[in-house]
Design an enzyme around this catalytic site. Structure first.
Site, short mmCIF file in Angstrom:
data_model
loop_
_atom_site.label_atom_id
_atom_site.label_comp_id
_atom_site.label_asym_id
_atom_site.label_seq_id
_atom_site.Cartn_x
_atom_site.Cartn_y
_atom_site.Cartn_z
N GLU A 154 0.80 -1.23 0.00
CA GLU A 154 0.00 0.00 0.00
C GLU A 154 0.84 1.28 0.00
OE1 GLU A 154 -3.73 0.13 2.18
OE2 GLU A 154 -3.33 -1.88 2.97
N ASP A 174 -8.69 5.22 4.94
CA ASP A 174 -9.35 4.01 5.42
C ASP A 174 -10.06 3.35 4.25
OD1 ASP A 174 -11.95 2.61 6.62
OD2 ASP A 174 -10.46 2.72 8.22
N HIS A 240 -12.82 -1.28 22.60
CA HIS A 240 -11.67 -1.98 22.11
C HIS A 240 -11.48 -1.75 20.62
CE1 HIS A 240 -10.05 -4.73 25.26
NE2 HIS A 240 -11.15 -4.36 25.89
N SER A 242 -10.27 -2.76 16.67
CA SER A 242 -10.44 -3.97 15.85
C SER A 242 -9.12 -4.70 15.69
CB SER A 242 -11.03 -3.61 14.49
OG SER A 242 -10.21 -2.65 13.83
N TYR A 244 -4.87 -4.72 17.52
CA TYR A 244 -4.12 -4.21 18.67
C TYR A 244 -2.73 -3.71 18.26
CZ TYR A 244 -7.96 -5.92 21.43
OH TYR A 244 -9.21 -6.10 21.96
N HIS A 245 -2.76 -2.63 17.51
CA HIS A 245 -1.58 -1.81 17.23
C HIS A 245 -2.13 -0.39 17.19
CE1 HIS A 245 2.43 -0.90 15.38
NE2 HIS A 245 1.73 0.20 15.01
N PHE A 246 -1.55 0.52 17.97
CA PHE A 246 -2.18 1.81 18.19
C PHE A 246 -2.38 2.58 16.88
CE2 PHE A 246 -2.33 6.32 19.39
CZ PHE A 246 -3.42 6.27 20.25
N HIS A 247 -3.60 3.07 16.70
CA HIS A 247 -3.95 3.85 15.52
C HIS A 247 -5.05 4.84 15.88
CE1 HIS A 247 -6.57 0.31 15.60
NE2 HIS A 247 -7.48 1.03 14.97
N HIS A 249 -8.28 7.19 14.29
CA HIS A 249 -9.22 7.39 13.20
C HIS A 249 -9.37 8.89 12.96
CE1 HIS A 249 -10.71 3.15 13.29
NE2 HIS A 249 -10.23 3.26 14.53
#
Length: 307
Positions: A154, A174, A240, A242, A244-247, A249
């Site tokens: 990407e 996204d 929580h 979707s 588990y790696h900090f991001h 939106h």
């Protein structure tokens, strides 16, 4: 080898996982032939979404594509119709689709319709029950994230890259955004840090990273997308999440996106304020109340503590 658009003709429908008449989305479960052995089929999740109407500055082309109109009623000056559209042009598609293949049981559960409940996760429940579950998740489940961060996949979608190990992040659209309708702008900012899995991990030492994300995105969006002012940008974190790696939106304030409701989203500015002005360890100490689907593993862990 990834599935192609042609391979969708081999999609065999199994059942409807979910449909949302408000968001105009449909999620189907089916099968596709294996990419290595055509005699073997594997599960596939197909997400279908109606795209936003394309309008020109002076007029809308949508009326030119209406092939049939069916009256459903009228009252005084109001008339209601259903319409059938003729085939669209390649540059103006009617549907946006995502294929997850091969799909795991976790994917099928995530995209299936399910009842949702409000639950309370105390700091003790998180440390004793939820954190071990998060740590048990295989790294391969978020390999796609590392592919993006490492520039393997990407690369053409990356809008911004800050490679600083401690405070850096990348920004890309996204998959739910059509990449053209500014009022539904939806971006993701993915942290370079592998040691921050979710909001619970955040402490004072992460403030430079959080502020870097906030400040650079507020400068980036108006520059990259003229017509959107910085005070029209909304930044929030799911809990929580979707994955588990900090991001973070990033959306236009007019965008109606899943997960932006109270009980799942937390404004980035509020997160910064809680850590900076209330307690450096706020998110490791707080009891958090949020919505979860009843088939979510965390829901079962929390309910187990209350049994």
């Amino acid at each position: 080898m990834a599935p192609t658009t042609h391979s969708l003709s081999n999609f065999v429908f199994t059942r409807v996982l979910n449909e949302d008449p408000v968001l105009k989305t449909l999620t189907l479960l089916g099968t596709l032939p294996s990419t290595t052995d055509p005699n073997v089929v594997q599960p596939a999740v197909l997400l279908i979404e109606k795209t936003h109407f394309v309008t020109q500055s002076s007029e809308s082309d949508i009326t030119r594509r209406i092939s049939e109109v069916l009256s459903t009623g009228s009252n005084d000056i109001y008339f209601w119709w259903n319409a059938i559209l003729a085939s669209g042009q390649a540059q103006d598609p009617d549907l946006k689709m995502t294929v997850i293949y091969p799909a795991t049981e976790a994917h099928i559960g995530k995209y299936s319709r399910q009842e949702r409940r409000m639950v309370t996760e105390t700091a003790e429940i998180y440390k004793s029950k939820v954190l071990p579950w998060i740590e048990s998740q295989p790294k391969s489940r978020i390999q796609w994230v590392y592919n993006i961060l490492e520039g393997i996949k990407e690369t053409e979608n990356v809008l911004f890259r800050d490679d600083d190990h401690d405070t850096g992040f990348i920004v890309l659209p996204d998959s739910k955004w059509d990449k053209r309708t500014l009022s539904s702008l939806y971006l993701l900012a993915i942290s370079q840090r592998a040691d921050v899995r979710c909001m619970r991990d955040l402490t004072t030492k992460h403030l430079p990273m959080l502020k870097n994300v906030r400040d650079k995105i507020l400068a980036l969006v108006p520059q990259r997308f003229p017509g959107i002012a910085s005070d029209e940008v909304r930044m929030f974190v799911h809990y929580h999440p979707s994955y588990y790696h900090f991001h973070v939106h990033v959306t236009h304030i007019s965008a109606h996106v899943p997960g932006s409701t109270v009980g799942q989203s937390h404004l980035l500015d509020t997160i910064i304020d809680n850590i900076e002005n209330i307690d450096p360890l706020y998110y490791s100490k707080a009891s958090l109340r949020f919505t979860l689907g009843i088939t979510h593993p965390v829901y079962k862990l929390i309910q187990g503590t209350n049994a």
